[in-house]
Design an enzyme around this catalytic site. Structure first.
Site, PDB file in Angstrom:
ATOM      1  N   LYS A 264      -9.091  10.514   6.378  1.00  0.00           N
ATOM      2  CA  LYS A 264      -8.738   9.601   7.583  1.00  0.00           C
ATOM      3  C   LYS A 264      -6.964   9.661   7.322  1.00  0.00           C
ATOM      4  CE  LYS A 264      -7.280   6.727   9.704  1.00  0.00           C
ATOM      5  NZ  LYS A 264      -5.816   6.704  10.147  1.00  0.00           N
TER       6      LYS A 264
ATOM      7  N   GLU B  82       8.793  -6.840   2.279  1.00  0.00           N
ATOM      8  CA  GLU B  82       9.037  -5.296   2.089  1.00  0.00           C
ATOM      9  C   GLU B  82       9.754  -5.006   3.516  1.00  0.00           C
ATOM     10  OE1 GLU B  82       5.496  -2.591   2.272  1.00  0.00           O
ATOM     11  OE2 GLU B  82       6.544  -1.327   0.631  1.00  0.00           O
TER      12      GLU B  82
ATOM     13  N   SER C  41      -0.340  -0.670   3.765  1.00  0.00           N
ATOM     14  CA  SER C  41       0.535  -1.857   3.731  1.00  0.00           C
ATOM     15  C   SER C  41      -0.470  -2.896   2.816  1.00  0.00           C
ATOM     16  CB  SER C  41       0.754  -2.138   5.032  1.00  0.00           C
ATOM     17  OG  SER C  41      -0.513  -2.405   5.788  1.00  0.00           O
TER      18      SER C  41
ATOM     19  N   GLU D 263      -2.358   8.007  11.535  1.00  0.00           N
ATOM     20  CA  GLU D 263      -2.193   8.702  12.966  1.00  0.00           C
ATOM     21  C   GLU D 263      -0.781   8.912  13.459  1.00  0.00           C
ATOM     22  OE1 GLU D 263      -2.911   5.777  11.850  1.00  0.00           O
ATOM     23  OE2 GLU D 263      -3.014   4.097  13.111  1.00  0.00           O
TER      24      GLU D 263
ATOM     25  N   PHE E 193       1.595   6.771   6.477  1.00  0.00           N
ATOM     26  CA  PHE E 193       2.345   7.717   7.101  1.00  0.00           C
ATOM     27  C   PHE E 193       3.561   8.157   6.407  1.00  0.00           C
ATOM     28  CE2 PHE E 193       5.400   4.025   7.520  1.00  0.00           C
ATOM     29  CZ  PHE E 193       6.803   4.568   7.372  1.00  0.00           C
TER      30      PHE E 193
ATOM     31  N   CYS F 171       7.177   3.744  -1.201  1.00  0.00           N
ATOM     32  CA  CYS F 171       6.642   2.570  -1.703  1.00  0.00           C
ATOM     33  C   CYS F 171       7.303   2.258  -3.129  1.00  0.00           C
ATOM     34  CB  CYS F 171       5.223   2.465  -2.183  1.00  0.00           C
ATOM     35  SG  CYS F 171       4.700   3.963  -3.033  1.00  0.00           S
TER      36      CYS F 171
HETATM   37  P1  NAD Z   1      -0.755   0.875   7.070  1.00  0.00           P
HETATM   38  O1  NAD Z   1      -1.373  -0.111   6.200  1.00  0.00           O
HETATM   39  O2  NAD Z   1      -0.324   0.499   8.476  1.00  0.00           O
HETATM   40  O3  NAD Z   1      -1.454   2.357   7.574  1.00  0.00           O
HETATM   41  C1  NAD Z   1      -2.265   2.977   6.451  1.00  0.00           C
HETATM   42  C2  NAD Z   1      -3.588   3.400   6.946  1.00  0.00           C
HETATM   43  O4  NAD Z   1      -4.422   2.413   7.355  1.00  0.00           O
HETATM   44  C3  NAD Z   1      -3.380   4.287   7.833  1.00  0.00           C
HETATM   45  O5  NAD Z   1      -4.399   5.292   7.968  1.00  0.00           O
HETATM   46  C4  NAD Z   1      -3.871   3.221   9.318  1.00  0.00           C
HETATM   47  O6  NAD Z   1      -4.348   4.218  10.355  1.00  0.00           O
HETATM   48  C5  NAD Z   1      -4.794   2.752   8.781  1.00  0.00           C
HETATM   49  N1  NAD Z   1      -5.033   1.208   9.187  1.00  0.00           N
HETATM   50  C6  NAD Z   1      -3.863   0.590   9.963  1.00  0.00           C
HETATM   51  N2  NAD Z   1      -4.223  -0.640  10.224  1.00  0.00           N
HETATM   52  C7  NAD Z   1      -5.621  -0.947   9.989  1.00  0.00           C
HETATM   53  C8  NAD Z   1      -6.385  -1.733  10.179  1.00  0.00           C
HETATM   54  N3  NAD Z   1      -6.206  -2.995  10.659  1.00  0.00           N
HETATM   55  N4  NAD Z   1      -7.561  -1.683   9.813  1.00  0.00           N
HETATM   56  C9  NAD Z   1      -8.054  -0.548   9.101  1.00  0.00           C
HETATM   57  N5  NAD Z   1      -7.315   0.471   8.889  1.00  0.00           N
HETATM   58  C10 NAD Z   1      -5.921   0.324   9.278  1.00  0.00           C
HETATM   59  O7  NAD Z   1       0.756   1.671   6.368  1.00  0.00           O
HETATM   60  P2  NAD Z   1       1.649   2.724   6.668  1.00  0.00           P
HETATM   61  O8  NAD Z   1       2.706   1.801   7.705  1.00  0.00           O
HETATM   62  O9  NAD Z   1       1.145   3.977   7.394  1.00  0.00           O
HETATM   63  O10 NAD Z   1       2.226   2.967   5.572  1.00  0.00           O
HETATM   64  C11 NAD Z   1       3.392   2.075   4.798  1.00  0.00           C
HETATM   65  C12 NAD Z   1       2.768   1.169   3.736  1.00  0.00           C
HETATM   66  O11 NAD Z   1       2.285   1.902   2.752  1.00  0.00           O
HETATM   67  C13 NAD Z   1       3.865   0.544   2.923  1.00  0.00           C
HETATM   68  O12 NAD Z   1       3.538  -0.908   2.903  1.00  0.00           O
HETATM   69  C14 NAD Z   1       4.055   1.073   1.618  1.00  0.00           C
HETATM   70  O13 NAD Z   1       4.685   0.338   0.657  1.00  0.00           O
HETATM   71  C15 NAD Z   1       2.588   1.520   1.473  1.00  0.00           C
HETATM   72  N6  NAD Z   1       2.660   2.560   0.525  1.00  0.00           N
HETATM   73  C16 NAD Z   1       2.276   2.018  -0.683  1.00  0.00           C
HETATM   74  C17 NAD Z   1       1.991   3.038  -1.862  1.00  0.00           C
HETATM   75  C18 NAD Z   1       1.605   2.905  -3.021  1.00  0.00           C
HETATM   76  O14 NAD Z   1       1.491   3.720  -4.018  1.00  0.00           O
HETATM   77  N7  NAD Z   1       1.452   1.534  -3.531  1.00  0.00           N
HETATM   78  C19 NAD Z   1       2.347   4.508  -1.278  1.00  0.00           C
HETATM   79  C20 NAD Z   1       2.934   4.862  -0.132  1.00  0.00           C
HETATM   80  C21 NAD Z   1       3.022   3.755   0.844  1.00  0.00           C
END
Ligand code: NAD
Length: 497
Positions: free
Chosen positions: A174, A382, A227, A177, A150, A282
């Site tokens: 994808k 985090e 994450s 959401e 997000f 991040c």
């Molecule tokens: P998230 O992991 O909750 O969601 C990321 C994606 O995974 C979304 O599209 C979501 O629909 C999908 N998803 C969520 N749960 C899932 C599951 N159980 N199984 C399969 N798919 C699933 O992350 P978020 O809260 O949207 O984003 C924040 C996180 O992203 C933070 O931890 C941040 O550090 C990380 N991030 C990392 C970088 C990097 O380059 N290392 C960059 C940006 C964000």
């Protein structure tokens, strides 16, 4: 009544057959501003099948033509920069200026994708054996999938699909959401730029859609950003299904402050890098490591942080916006409470933050802890909120040992006037992106985004030459052309001659 977003399948924007939707809310008001459908299994199948079909034609399109599509796209993105930033600000709560930055960092990658011909150059050696030459060619993989978080709904989709498609692949995106409106608009502009039918597909939904995509037999490669727990799941499941995976995950980034650093620079960079985007980056600085006498500046840091005021995205005076959801806010507040309970000193407490006119917003005020130890949850986890924790050490080597003991390795920075200290730090620190007097050292797209350790699962990173390697495979061709020389008999060895 807010509308349900369409999905891009086989070149058409289609309404999902699913009745199951996810609300997209304005994080400052909780108003539902759109709904994201949860793609059905049939829609997932249709998108992947169309992407596979489109690949057969798209891989034959000459690289300069693919580059021209990216040039038109980059131009359109620039033309629509403000409009995209406004959509993004509405659904993420980011300030308009920061939303423009999110879009801009994505435009830079699209720009780089227009350079694809030189990025896809192979290698040649003449006369690897007598009259034999070897050349390597770079060829696309097929259907690639992108799953995005997000917190950068423009930049991170743009890390992925322009380069993958410029390489000759087709792509199924994808997006998160929680803020799917920006990615839909990015895809509309891509079609407007002239992308052929099926080259890009956009599906919405959560876990079920992701799991169907990362196990689909026609999918060759998966790019994920999100994450840690989900990143590990994607990496394990994707590789278990024999796919190429790059998974960028969470982080805890340290800024090391040497006593010889320019104090005013240190403080203003610390405030911006910890609280910008409400700490939901991040590469945000979430740990300040004060070396020696620099700890004397913590009081002034507290004053500067306390003066920050969050606000609505269109308020030009707001330092940052709300966090993305009430659940995210509850999690951040829970960690702040845990920090206090574990004995850290809360110098600035943002747990009880309100913004006039927006009583329902997910506001968290700037929060600063000192006296933090590596055992505390506020150090280990985090937080993904505007929360900075301070640790004090005596020497640079102690600071390096602390950073290297962290399971994460996304970004770090050192502030100092000493070239020797900076050189020692950059060499010894086990983190993939290092800033010297630069707090958030995200490389521009001619380099790659090179997180390490628990912040990245995979081998080849996002954008730059590494992404081209990730989205392609190398074919070597070894050739000989015969003249009229007499045949010298069969070669029964492995060597070329
Ligand atoms: P998230 O992991 O909750 O969601 C990321 C994606 O995974 C979304 O599209 C979501 O629909 C999908 N998803 C969520 N749960 C899932 C599951 N159980 N199984 C399969 N798919 C699933 O992350 P978020 O809260 O949207 O984003 C924040 C996180 O992203 C933070 O931890 C941040 O550090 C990380 N991030 C990392 C970088 C990097 O380059 N290392 C960059 C940006 C964000």
């Amino acid at each position: 009544m807010s509308s349900t977003l369409p999905q891009l399948i086989d070149g058409e924007w289609r309404q999902s057959q699913s009745r199951d939707t996810i609300d997209v809310t304005d994080p400052a008001t909780q108003a539902v501003i759109a709904r994201a459908p949860k793609a059905t299994p049939e829609e997932i199948e249709a998108a992947v099948t169309s992407a596979r079909q489109a690949f057969l034609a798209w891989r034959e399109v000459p690289a300069p033509e693919r580059a021209r599509l990216m040039l038109r796209y980059q131009h359109l993105l620039k033309e629509h920069h403000d409009e995209l930033a406004e959509i993004l600000a509405r659904e993420t709560g980011k300030t308009f200026a920061d939303a423009k930055g999110d879009v801009w960092r994505g435009i830079e990658v699209a720009e780089q994708a227009a350079n694809i011909c030189s990025l896809m150059m192979g290698e040649t050696v003449e006369n690897v054996a007598r009259d034999i030459d070897t050349a390597s060619w770079i060829q696309p993989l097929g259907v690639c999938v992108g799953i995005t978080p997000f917190n950068f709904p423009a930049m991170i989709p743009l890390w992925m699909f322009p380069l993958a498609i410029a390489c000759g692949n087709t792509f199924v995106l994808k997006p998160s959401e929680q803020d799917p409106m920006t990615p839909n608009r990015l895809a509309e502009l891509f079609i407007e730029a002239g992308a052929p039918k099926g080259v890009l597909q956009v599906l919405h939904g959560g876990r079920e859609v992701v799991d169907a995509l990362i196990t689909h037999p026609e999918v060759r490669a998966i790019s994920f950003v999100g994450s840690v727990a989900v990143g590990q799941h994607i990496y394990r499941t994707g590789t278990d299904h024999l796919k190429r995976v790059q998974a960028f995950a969470g982080a805890k980034n340290h800024m090391v402050i040497m006593p010889d650093a320019p104090k005013d620079q240190v403080l203003s960079n610390l405030v911006g890098a910890s609280c910008g985007a409400a700490g939901q980056r991040c590469m945000a600085i979430s740990v300040a490591v004060f070396v020696g006498e620099s700890k004397a500046w913590i009081g002034e840091l507290a004053e500067q942080m306390a003066a920050l005021r969050p606000g609505y995205w269109s308020d030009a005076g707001a330092a940052y916006g709300p966090v993305i959801s009430p659940q995210a806010k509850a999690r951040v507040l829970g960690l702040i409470a845990q920090g206090k309970a574990e004995g850290a000193e809360c110098l600035v407490d943002g747990s009880d933050c309100t913004v006039e006119g927006y009583p329902g917003g997910n506001w968290v005020g700037p929060t600063l802890f000192s006296g933090v130890t590596p055992q505390m949850a506020i150090y280990r986890e985090e937080i993904f909120g505007p929360v900075l924790v301070c640790i004090e050490v005596e020497t640079l080597d102690e600071a390096i040992a602390l950073v290297n003991a962290s399971p994460y390795g996304n970004g770090t920075s050192i502030f100092t006037r000493s070239g020797g200290a900076a050189r020692h730090y950059q060499h010894a620190v086990e983190v993939g992106q290092v800033g010297i007097n630069v707090p958030i050292p995200v490389p521009l797209p001619f380099f790659s985004f090179t997180g390490w350790k628990g912040s990245f699962y995979g081998d080849l990173h996002a954008y730059g030459k590494q992404a081209v390697r990730f989205y392609t495979e190398t074919k070597t061709v070894t050739s000989r052309w015969f003249d009229d020389s007499p045949v010298s008999g069969p070669n029964l060895t492995i060597s070329l001659k």
